[in-house]
Enzyme design. Sequence first.
Site, short mmCIF file in Angstrom:
data_model
loop_
_atom_site.label_atom_id
_atom_site.label_comp_id
_atom_site.label_asym_id
_atom_site.label_seq_id
_atom_site.Cartn_x
_atom_site.Cartn_y
_atom_site.Cartn_z
N ARG A 238 -6.37 9.12 -10.31
CA ARG A 238 -6.99 9.44 -9.02
C ARG A 238 -5.92 9.81 -7.98
NH1 ARG A 238 -6.62 7.40 -3.50
NH2 ARG A 238 -8.59 7.87 -2.49
N THR B 206 -5.71 8.24 7.50
CA THR B 206 -5.59 7.04 6.68
C THR B 206 -7.00 6.58 6.35
OG1 THR B 206 -4.74 4.78 6.61
CG2 THR B 206 -5.44 5.57 8.75
N GLY B 207 -7.12 5.83 5.26
CA GLY B 207 -8.45 5.34 4.88
C GLY B 207 -8.94 6.02 3.61
N SER C 167 0.80 -1.23 0.00
CA SER C 167 0.00 0.00 0.00
C SER C 167 0.83 1.28 0.00
CB SER C 167 -0.92 0.01 1.22
OG SER C 167 -0.15 -0.12 2.40
N THR D 44 1.71 7.06 0.36
CA THR D 44 0.82 5.96 0.00
C THR D 44 0.86 5.67 -1.49
OG1 THR D 44 -1.47 5.18 0.25
CG2 THR D 44 -1.19 7.42 -0.49
N THR E 91 -2.31 3.57 4.31
CA THR E 91 -1.25 4.57 4.19
C THR E 91 -0.35 4.57 5.43
OG1 THR E 91 -2.80 5.93 3.03
CG2 THR E 91 -1.02 7.11 4.09
#
Length: 332
Positions: free
Chosen positions: A218, A241-242, A88, A208, A190
Site C-alpha cells: 500500500r 496528513t491523515g 510514524s 511517512t 506524517t
Amino acid sequence: MKTRRDFIKLSALGSAAVLTNSCLASEKENNKKKTSQNKITKPIVISTWNHGVEANASAWKILNKGGTSLNAVEAGVRVTESDPNNSSVGIGGLPDRDGFVTLDACIMNHENECGAVAFLQDIENPISVARKVMEDTKHVLLVGEGAKQFAIEKGFKETNLLTEKSKVAWEKWKEQSKYQPVINSENHDTIGMLALDEKGNLSGACTTSGMAYKLHGRVGDSPIIGAGLFVDNEVGAACATGMGEAVIRIAGSAIVVELMRNGLSPYEACKEAVNRIVKKHKDLTNLQVGFLALNNHGEHGGYSVYKGFNYALQTNTQNEMIDTKFNKKSTR
Ligand code: SD4
C-alpha cells in the site's frame, strides 16, 4: 409560456446569483489586495504535528543563515525520519501487516522540480533519496526494490528500520490483526514541512511510514506530488496528513494551491479542501485529514476534518504550536 411574474422571479434569482458571485469575487479580490499590501514574512517554516517543533529547529538553522528552503525542508524532516521513538516516520515506523517497514516521501522546490520514493525499505532517510531522484535522474518517482537499489548506488546505507518497540507493537497487533486506523495518534502522523526562504523561494517535503499495519504494498498520498505535497512558487505550497486515500481522491495539495491561486488565504484554501473531502465521503468514521498551507507572502494556515490537528511554526519572531480549526468535533 413564461409569464411576466416568472420573468421577474427569474431575473431576481439571476441578480442574486450575480450578487453572490460578485461578493465571492470581491472577497477574493480583497484577499489578493491584502496579501499584496502585507509585508512578506520570511524566512518561515511550518510543519505538521508536535514532531514539527524539533524538525523546524533543524530547518531554521539553515533558513536563518540565508540558506535555501530546499536544504531546510530536507534537513528538517530528516530529524523526524531518524528519530527511532517516532512510530510514524522513518526508523521506528510501525510496519505493515506482514512486518515490513515501508517508507514514502517526496520533495519539491520553487522551480517545480520534484522527486519521490514509495514503498522503500531499509533506508533511514527516504527524503534524501527523493531529492536524489529529483536531482540525479529524469524521473519523479521510484518505488520498491528499484528505489532501494538506486539509494544504495547513491551511497545510502542499508538499515534495519524495525525497532524492538515497533516489533513488539506489531506482534501485539497480530493477536487480533484488526486494522483500525486511530486518528491523531503517533501511529498515523506524517511530517509535512513547507518553507519560504530569504530569497522568497518556497519548497516542501513530506515523509511517512504510512498507516500502521497497512496491506503490504500500500502506498498513500505522501509520495504523490499533488496529493501529499505541492509547491508553486507563483502562489504557495501545501501538504497533507491523515488518511492518504481521501487526500489522493481530491488531489488534495494541488487543490489547496489552486484555491490560493484563485485568491483564497491559506486557511480558507485548506478549509475548502477539507470540506470537499467531507462532502465526498459517505462514511467519515476515523477519516482524519489535515491540510497545511503557506503562500509566497509567508501567510500560513491549516484545517482538518476532526479536532486535534496542529502544526509547528517558526519565524524570526515566533516559535509555537498552532491548533487548527476543524469541520467536526468528534470522530463520528
Ligand atoms: C498515508 N498520509 O500514508 C499518509 C500517512 C498517514 O497520518 O498515515 N498519515 O496515508
